[in-house]
Design a protein around this motif. Structure first.
Motif, PDB file in Angstrom:
ATOM      1  N   ARG A   6       0.842  -1.191   0.000  1.00 53.17           N
ATOM      2  CA  ARG A   6       0.000   0.000   0.000  1.00 53.17           C
ATOM      3  C   ARG A   6       0.881   1.247   0.000  1.00 53.17           C
ATOM      4  O   ARG A   6       1.995   1.234   0.510  1.00 53.17           O
ATOM      5  N   GLY A   7       0.350   2.316  -0.577  1.00 56.70           N
ATOM      6  CA  GLY A   7       1.125   3.536  -0.705  1.00 56.70           C
ATOM      7  C   GLY A   7       1.327   4.252   0.620  1.00 56.70           C
ATOM      8  O   GLY A   7       0.678   3.948   1.630  1.00 56.70           O
ATOM      9  N   LEU A   8       2.216   5.231   0.618  1.00 55.82           N
ATOM     10  CA  LEU A   8       2.529   5.973   1.832  1.00 55.82           C
ATOM     11  C   LEU A   8       1.284   6.636   2.412  1.00 55.82           C
ATOM     12  O   LEU A   8       1.000   6.497   3.615  1.00 55.82           O
ATOM     13  N   LEU A   9       0.530   7.354   1.600  1.00 56.48           N
ATOM     14  CA  LEU A   9      -0.634   8.072   2.101  1.00 56.48           C
ATOM     15  C   LEU A   9      -1.684   7.119   2.658  1.00 56.48           C
ATOM     16  O   LEU A   9      -2.314   7.396   3.685  1.00 56.48           O
ATOM     17  N   GLU A  10      -1.862   5.994   1.992  1.00 53.15           N
ATOM     18  CA  GLU A  10      -2.832   4.998   2.451  1.00 53.15           C
ATOM     19  C   GLU A  10      -2.444   4.454   3.821  1.00 53.15           C
ATOM     20  O   GLU A  10      -3.282   4.288   4.707  1.00 53.15           O
ATOM     21  N   ARG A  11      -1.166   4.186   3.989  1.00 56.35           N
ATOM     22  CA  ARG A  11      -0.698   3.647   5.268  1.00 56.35           C
ATOM     23  C   ARG A  11      -0.822   4.668   6.381  1.00 56.35           C
ATOM     24  O   ARG A  11      -1.206   4.353   7.508  1.00 56.35           O
ATOM     25  N   LEU A  12      -0.474   5.913   6.077  1.00 51.81           N
ATOM     26  CA  LEU A  12      -0.586   6.960   7.091  1.00 51.81           C
ATOM     27  C   LEU A  12      -2.039   7.202   7.472  1.00 51.81           C
ATOM     28  O   LEU A  12      -2.368   7.390   8.653  1.00 51.81           O
ATOM     29  N   LYS A  13      -2.919   7.205   6.477  1.00 54.54           N
ATOM     30  CA  LYS A  13      -4.343   7.411   6.734  1.00 54.54           C
ATOM     31  C   LYS A  13      -4.907   6.311   7.612  1.00 54.54           C
ATOM     32  O   LYS A  13      -5.817   6.545   8.428  1.00 54.54           O
ATOM     33  N   ALA A  14      -4.354   5.105   7.485  1.00 53.36           N
ATOM     34  CA  ALA A  14      -4.803   3.967   8.287  1.00 53.36           C
ATOM     35  C   ALA A  14      -4.220   3.989   9.697  1.00 53.36           C
ATOM     36  O   ALA A  14      -4.501   3.092  10.502  1.00 53.36           O
ATOM     37  N   GLY A  15      -3.386   4.991   9.982  1.00 56.67           N
ATOM     38  CA  GLY A  15      -2.822   5.108  11.322  1.00 56.67           C
ATOM     39  C   GLY A  15      -1.562   4.303  11.552  1.00 56.67           C
ATOM     40  O   GLY A  15      -1.106   4.166  12.691  1.00 56.67           O
ATOM     41  N   GLU A  16      -0.976   3.773  10.483  1.00 55.18           N
ATOM     42  CA  GLU A  16       0.227   2.953  10.617  1.00 55.18           C
ATOM     43  C   GLU A  16       1.469   3.827  10.822  1.00 55.18           C
ATOM     44  O   GLU A  16       1.496   5.011  10.468  1.00 55.18           O
ATOM     45  N   THR A  17       2.487   3.221  11.381  1.00 52.26           N
ATOM     46  CA  THR A  17       3.792   3.861  11.492  1.00 52.26           C
ATOM     47  C   THR A  17       4.687   3.321  10.387  1.00 52.26           C
ATOM     48  O   THR A  17       4.770   2.104  10.185  1.00 52.26           O
ATOM     49  N   VAL A  18       5.338   4.221   9.668  1.00 47.86           N
ATOM     50  CA  VAL A  18       6.243   3.846   8.586  1.00 47.86           C
ATOM     51  C   VAL A  18       7.679   4.030   9.089  1.00 47.86           C
ATOM     52  O   VAL A  18       8.050   5.109   9.556  1.00 47.86           O
ATOM     53  N   GLY A 145      10.383   5.291 -11.056  1.00 46.46           N
ATOM     54  CA  GLY A 145       9.322   4.598 -10.331  1.00 46.46           C
ATOM     55  C   GLY A 145       9.231   4.830  -8.845  1.00 46.46           C
ATOM     56  O   GLY A 145       8.722   3.973  -8.106  1.00 46.46           O
ATOM     57  N   ALA A 146       9.664   5.985  -8.369  1.00 42.21           N
ATOM     58  CA  ALA A 146       9.562   6.275  -6.932  1.00 42.21           C
ATOM     59  C   ALA A 146       8.098   6.327  -6.506  1.00 42.21           C
ATOM     60  O   ALA A 146       7.213   6.729  -7.262  1.00 42.21           O
ATOM     61  N   ASP A 147       7.840   5.906  -5.265  1.00 43.36           N
ATOM     62  CA  ASP A 147       6.490   5.950  -4.695  1.00 43.36           C
ATOM     63  C   ASP A 147       6.223   7.273  -3.991  1.00 43.36           C
ATOM     64  O   ASP A 147       5.072   7.687  -3.858  1.00 43.36           O
ATOM     65  N   PHE A 148       7.257   7.913  -3.510  1.00 47.03           N
ATOM     66  CA  PHE A 148       7.146   9.254  -2.946  1.00 47.03           C
ATOM     67  C   PHE A 148       8.535   9.877  -2.947  1.00 47.03           C
ATOM     68  O   PHE A 148       9.531   9.205  -3.236  1.00 47.03           O
ATOM     69  N   ILE A 149       8.599  11.160  -2.633  1.00 50.68           N
ATOM     70  CA  ILE A 149       9.864  11.896  -2.648  1.00 50.68           C
ATOM     71  C   ILE A 149      10.167  12.434  -1.252  1.00 50.68           C
ATOM     72  O   ILE A 149       9.303  13.056  -0.620  1.00 50.68           O
ATOM     73  N   VAL A 150      11.379  12.191  -0.804  1.00 52.40           N
ATOM     74  CA  VAL A 150      11.861  12.745   0.458  1.00 52.40           C
ATOM     75  C   VAL A 150      12.766  13.939   0.153  1.00 52.40           C
ATOM     76  O   VAL A 150      13.721  13.820  -0.613  1.00 52.40           O
ATOM     77  N   GLY A 151      12.457  15.075   0.772  1.00 53.70           N
ATOM     78  CA  GLY A 151      13.346  16.232   0.746  1.00 53.70           C
ATOM     79  C   GLY A 151      13.853  16.411   2.164  1.00 53.70           C
ATOM     80  O   GLY A 151      13.060  16.587   3.091  1.00 53.70           O
ATOM     81  N   GLU A 152      15.157  16.361   2.367  1.00 47.04           N
ATOM     82  CA  GLU A 152      15.670  16.293   3.741  1.00 47.04           C
ATOM     83  C   GLU A 152      16.876  17.188   4.006  1.00 47.04           C
ATOM     84  O   GLU A 152      17.531  17.675   3.104  1.00 47.04           O
ATOM     85  N   THR A 153      17.117  17.359   5.305  1.00 42.77           N
ATOM     86  CA  THR A 153      18.300  18.039   5.840  1.00 42.77           C
ATOM     87  C   THR A 153      18.399  19.487   5.367  1.00 42.77           C
ATOM     88  O   THR A 153      19.459  19.975   5.034  1.00 42.77           O
ATOM     89  N   LYS A 172       4.891  14.768 -10.431  1.00 46.79           N
ATOM     90  CA  LYS A 172       3.767  14.018 -11.018  1.00 46.79           C
ATOM     91  C   LYS A 172       2.802  13.502  -9.951  1.00 46.79           C
ATOM     92  O   LYS A 172       2.273  12.384 -10.045  1.00 46.79           O
ATOM     93  N   GLY A 173       2.578  14.302  -8.922  1.00 50.94           N
ATOM     94  CA  GLY A 173       1.600  13.939  -7.908  1.00 50.94           C
ATOM     95  C   GLY A 173       2.117  13.064  -6.781  1.00 50.94           C
ATOM     96  O   GLY A 173       1.337  12.676  -5.891  1.00 50.94           O
ATOM     97  N   LEU A 174       3.400  12.742  -6.779  1.00 48.51           N
ATOM     98  CA  LEU A 174       3.935  11.903  -5.705  1.00 48.51           C
ATOM     99  C   LEU A 174       3.920  12.670  -4.379  1.00 48.51           C
ATOM    100  O   LEU A 174       4.180  13.865  -4.334  1.00 48.51           O
TER     101      LEU A 174
END
Length: 348
Positions: A6-18, A145-153, A172-174
């Protein structure tokens, strides 16, 4: 190939910890495949098999995400070492390998952009320079094919904002995860905004997750989280370094050796956290209800396993978690120990 997660947003919406394992830079430096100072991920093009192996190692230890090792793999850093010609190859290789491991393990794959080292809040030309750096790395991440993008530091909210705008424009909506680094001043980011206002600005800009990574260890990062919690509605990220920072030495860069010299980066081993400390950090994250948790510089697979277990997980690496009941001297199972155990214990 494993089942698609499942995608990042789906997991977060379900209350999961990533759980997100970072820390490739320091770990490859420790292993002798990356040079401290420039800190450029040359290992990606010189030993790609080792990068793929570390991706697998972190997933084995409990990471839900394969973060592509493109941190400091951008145009400005490659210019410093004279390897600009390797820019696209380095990025695409890191991304392809991450995608392969994510597919075989059923985990998510994240593209990664970071502080450009050239951004200056007082020099508008560096804002456009940073934008171009972010644009090309984001576009490569999308294509691979990234599922999401991290911008850090990001130390400056201005730079973090440019990064977020680029993810929204070229991603592209990630989903975007944006984390900032807080130095000695625990109340403000580098361009003077309060940390609460900075997180609120990133949330308003469309980040799916906001928070903090790098520089500070677990016990000087958690107070930042506590200050921000309740002021933003999106999940808050906590990804500290693996060093025992405190009020006197709030960042890994502030540590000094016994004779007064700077410990960063070569002598940081003396300040490394214990696994028990990481378990305590994980338990506190659980109490705070944090949904995006990981470890940054100084991380290694045994620390990721400890974090995962403290969050209630049993990753594959837990098969080999310590069981001191079987130790010949300190074990509690008397059936497994020889008669001279007590004699040995007295000698230890």
């Amino acid at each position: 190939m494993a089942a698609k997660p499942r995608g990042l947003l789906e997991r977060l919406k379900a209350g999961e910890t990533v759980i997100v394992a970072e820390g490739y830079l320091f770990e490859f430096e420790r292993r002798g495949y990356l040079k401290a100072g420039a800190f450029v991920p040359e290992v990606v093009v010189e030993h790609p098999e080792l990068v793929k192996g570390m991706y697998r190692e972190f997933v084995h230890a409990g990471s839900d995400v394969v973060l592509a090792f493109t941190y400091y793999g951008h145009r400005e850093k490659l210019r410093v070492i004279g390897r600009e010609a390797d820019l696209e190859t380095m990025n695409r290789t890191a991304l392809k390998l991450a995608r392969e491991v994510a597919d075989e393990t059923g985990t998510l794959m994240a593209g990664n952009i970071s502080n450009t080292t050239c951004y200056d809040p007082d020099k508008p030309e560096t804002h456009e320079q940073s934008r171009q750096i972010f644009k090309e790395q984001i576009e490569w991440a999308v294509e691979e094919g990234a599922d999401f993008i991290v911008g850090e530091t990001f130390g400056f909210l201005g730079e973090a904002t440019v990064a977020l705008e680029c993810i929204k424009e070229f991603g592209k909506g990630l989903p975007a995860v944006v984390t900032m680094v807080i130095h000695r001043d625990s109340e403000h980011v580098a361009d003077g905004h309060s940390i609460v206002d900075a997180m609120k600005a990133l949330e308003k800009g469309g980040a799916a997750v906001v928070g903090f990574n790098c520089c500070r260890g677990p016990f000087t990062t958690l107070p930042l989280i506590e200050k921000v919690k309740g002021h933003v509605k999106v999940p808050i990220a906590a990804l500290p370094v693996l060093y025992r920072t405190d009020e006197q030495y709030p960042t890994m860069q502030s540590f000094v050796n016994h004779e007064g010299s700077r410990a960063f980066p070569m002598d940081l081993d003396a300040f490394l956290c214990s696994r028990t400390m990481i378990a305590e950090f994980g338990q506190r994250c659980r109490e705070l209800g944090l949904q995006y948790v990981g470890l940054c510089c100084g991380n290694a697979s045994h620390f990721t396993r400890t974090l995962a277990e403290s969050l209630g997980r049993t990753p594959p690496a837990s098969k080999y978690s310590p069981d001191m009941s079987q130790h010949f001297a300190y074990g509690t199972d008397k059936k497994l120990h020889s008669l001279n155990t007590q004699k040995v214990v007295k000698l230890l």
